[in-house]
Design a protein around this motif. Sequence first.
Motif, PDB file in Angstrom:
ATOM      1  N   UNK A   5     -38.722  -2.055  89.479  1.00 19.12           N
ATOM      2  CA  UNK A   5     -37.755  -2.742  88.618  1.00 19.12           C
ATOM      3  C   UNK A   5     -37.652  -4.216  88.993  1.00 19.12           C
ATOM      4  N   UNK A   6     -37.696  -4.504  90.300  1.00 18.61           N
ATOM      5  CA  UNK A   6     -37.623  -5.899  90.752  1.00 18.61           C
ATOM      6  C   UNK A   6     -38.829  -6.689  90.264  1.00 18.61           C
ATOM      7  N   UNK A   7     -40.008  -6.070  90.290  1.00 19.66           N
ATOM      8  CA  UNK A   7     -41.212  -6.737  89.791  1.00 19.66           C
ATOM      9  C   UNK A   7     -41.092  -7.011  88.295  1.00 19.66           C
ATOM     10  N   UNK A   8     -40.563  -6.051  87.549  1.00 20.36           N
ATOM     11  CA  UNK A   8     -40.408  -6.239  86.100  1.00 20.36           C
ATOM     12  C   UNK A   8     -39.423  -7.368  85.796  1.00 20.36           C
ATOM     13  N   UNK A   9     -38.325  -7.410  86.556  1.00 18.11           N
ATOM     14  CA  UNK A   9     -37.328  -8.461  86.331  1.00 18.11           C
ATOM     15  C   UNK A   9     -37.931  -9.836  86.598  1.00 18.11           C
TER      16      UNK A   9
ATOM     17  N   UNK B 119     -43.990 -13.653  93.010  1.00 19.12           N
ATOM     18  CA  UNK B 119     -44.917 -13.369  94.127  1.00 19.12           C
ATOM     19  C   UNK B 119     -44.221 -12.564  95.218  1.00 19.12           C
ATOM     20  N   UNK B 120     -42.974 -12.925  95.531  1.00 22.83           N
ATOM     21  CA  UNK B 120     -42.217 -12.213  96.564  1.00 22.83           C
ATOM     22  C   UNK B 120     -41.953 -10.771  96.154  1.00 22.83           C
ATOM     23  N   UNK B 121     -41.600 -10.553  94.883  1.00 27.36           N
ATOM     24  CA  UNK B 121     -41.308  -9.198  94.414  1.00 27.36           C
ATOM     25  C   UNK B 121     -42.562  -8.316  94.432  1.00 27.36           C
TER      26      UNK B 121
ATOM     27  N   UNK C 205     -43.064  -4.984  96.602  1.00 27.42           N
ATOM     28  CA  UNK C 205     -43.493  -3.722  96.005  1.00 27.42           C
ATOM     29  C   UNK C 205     -44.697  -3.149  96.754  1.00 27.42           C
ATOM     30  N   UNK C 206     -45.609  -4.014  97.166  1.00 25.69           N
ATOM     31  CA  UNK C 206     -46.785  -3.562  97.896  1.00 25.69           C
ATOM     32  C   UNK C 206     -46.404  -2.959  99.251  1.00 25.69           C
ATOM     33  N   UNK C 207     -45.550  -3.649  99.992  1.00 26.43           N
ATOM     34  CA  UNK C 207     -45.107  -3.131 101.285  1.00 26.43           C
ATOM     35  C   UNK C 207     -44.274  -1.859 101.105  1.00 26.43           C
ATOM     36  N   UNK C 208     -43.509  -1.810 100.026  1.00 30.14           N
ATOM     37  CA  UNK C 208     -42.695  -0.621  99.767  1.00 30.14           C
ATOM     38  C   UNK C 208     -43.585   0.583  99.484  1.00 30.14           C
TER      39      UNK C 208
END
Length: 261
Positions: free
Chosen positions: A66-70, A95-97, A101-104
């Motif tokens: 969701x953070x990436x989409x936002x 880029x941060x999101x 997401x990758x680390x998550x």
Amino acid sequence: MTYSLFSYLGQIPFKIGQPKKQIVSKTVERDFEREYDKLQKLEDQTKKLHKDMKKSTEADLAMSKAAVKISADLLSNPLCDQDQAFVDSMTALDTAMRRMDSFNQEKVNQIQKTVIDPLKKYSGVFPSLNMAVKRREQALQDYKRLQSKAEKYEEKDKTGPVMVKLHQAREELRPVRDDFEVKNKQLLDEMPKFYHSRIDYFQPSFEALIRAQVVYYTEMYKIFSELTDQIDQAGLTDEQRERETEAKLSELRALSIVADD
């Protein structure tokens, strides 16, 4: 949901009277009931933990997606067309999101392998345990039935035919009694061992869970520290930013197109 050990007895048809001889001492039966109840609670708790861990990782993934989409939506917002500073800030956020997401995803994969999968495998042992208890209960009922049968012949007059039937009843009883005693002893010996082994089994999983969380949040600190450095050029405090936002909002409210009639 836990069930008493003796709830299984209702599933086993048994109409013959109880033997006069006490088959299993009350102390032994109480010890058996106590140990089995502990394992039933452990089974329920393991299943609940497995379910909760799955929900937790699913929620984690949903949050980062969701953070990436936002951030992507903000980056494609028409506002970015006219303000390069805003474009730069939203690019840094996006880029941060995506890094988050990758680390998550890595964290969730690690938790799946080191916590969720072992929990599922551990839960898979309990059906065999429950079946062993049911076999022990069936053996106990057979033992009681044949003991009662032998006692009835022992109470009759010692005629030839009665003695023959008594001998047959005792011969039939002996292997059934031995079978029950083997099953009963095995469960009494192994149920406490199984229960106490839970710590050695789960400790590595929970240590891996902690390590995965530490690695993830360490990386999150780095990511958001870098993001703060990129977008917080003015170095304003939260209170100053709030006052600035209120001031901008007041300017918007002063426009005639949004003024109250």
